[in-house]
Scaffold this active site. Structure first.
Site, mmCIF file in Angstrom:
data_model
loop_
_atom_site.group_PDB
_atom_site.id
_atom_site.type_symbol
_atom_site.label_atom_id
_atom_site.label_comp_id
_atom_site.label_asym_id
_atom_site.label_seq_id
_atom_site.Cartn_x
_atom_site.Cartn_y
_atom_site.Cartn_z
ATOM 1 N N THR A 1 1.955 4.456 2.013
ATOM 2 C CA THR A 1 2.814 4.891 2.835
ATOM 3 C C THR A 1 3.734 3.572 3.229
ATOM 4 O OG1 THR A 1 0.884 6.777 3.244
ATOM 5 C CG2 THR A 1 2.522 6.174 5.068
ATOM 6 N N CYS A 2 2.608 2.189 3.669
ATOM 7 C CA CYS A 2 3.854 1.921 3.909
ATOM 8 C C CYS A 2 4.630 1.263 3.422
ATOM 9 C CB CYS A 2 2.778 0.275 4.380
ATOM 10 S SG CYS A 2 0.875 0.506 4.989
ATOM 11 N N THR A 3 4.509 0.810 1.814
ATOM 12 C CA THR A 3 5.601 1.134 0.772
ATOM 13 C C THR A 3 6.524 1.778 0.843
ATOM 14 O OG1 THR A 3 4.293 -0.950 -0.236
ATOM 15 C CG2 THR A 3 5.994 0.219 -1.439
ATOM 16 N N THR B 1 0.437 -1.325 -0.054
ATOM 17 C CA THR B 1 -0.092 0.020 -0.328
ATOM 18 C C THR B 1 0.275 0.854 0.412
ATOM 19 O OG1 THR B 1 -0.085 -0.444 2.454
ATOM 20 C CG2 THR B 1 -2.209 -1.100 0.795
ATOM 21 N N LEU C 1 8.255 0.852 5.614
ATOM 22 C CA LEU C 1 8.900 -0.304 6.080
ATOM 23 C C LEU C 1 9.891 0.490 5.951
ATOM 24 C CD1 LEU C 1 9.808 -2.858 6.715
ATOM 25 C CD2 LEU C 1 9.005 -3.292 3.826
#
Length: 161
Positions: free
Chosen positions: A48-50, A46, A54
């Site tokens: 923001t996550c990617t 997704t 992370l």
């Protein structure tokens, strides 16, 4: 009920991925007699996550470990196959323990679920970070919204350690 500082991480059986290999373990095994930073996010691959969440831990891994952290873990409500592919695409290289909470068991036990059904994503995890010593939470930062990354990134954790 949402977990709080001073609470013990509940013991849940969970799938993990590290260095491209998946296995089943328990949260007791992950947290027992260790200092653990665990950040959680709504979903692998997704935006923001990617793009940010992370990667901040991949880049700052050595600095966090130098502060006495035994394990850096990333929890997402995805299966171990998705987490393996995501870890490979993000070059986690065995530095980040990926927790695949595909059935949302740990997320629900922590009281950190986020219902994104209206967006077509089902029940996911809220975005947050915890620091735990021997399974007891010493720090907890919860983001105000799933797309926001202001207090659970690696730089913030470095300031907390």
């Amino acid at each position: 009920m949402t977990i709080q500082v001073g609470d013990k991480i509940p013991n849940v059986t969970i799938a993990t991925v590290i260095s491209g290999s998946s296995s089943e373990t328990t949260t007791d095994e992950i947290f027992r007699e260790k200092k653990v930073v665990m950040f959680a996010l709504p979903g692998a691959f997704t935006p923001t996550c990617t793009a940010s969440h992370l990667p901040s831990y991949v880049v700052k891994h050595n600095e966090i470990k130098a502060k006495g952290v035994d394990t850096i873990a990333c929890l997402s409500v995805n299966d171990q196959f998705v987490m393996k592919a995501w870890g490979e695409s993000q070059n986690t290289d065995g530095n980040i323990l990926l927790i695949a909470d595909g059935s949302c068991n740990l997320t629900q036990a922590l009281g950190m679920e986020l219902d994104l059904t209206e967006r077509g994503l089902g029940v996911r995890s809220q975005r947050y970070v915890i620091i735990a010593d021997d399974g007891v939470i010493t720090h907890l930062n919860l983001e105000p919204s799933p797309g926001e990354l202001s207090n659970s990134d690696a730089d913030t954790v470095l300031g907390m350690l």
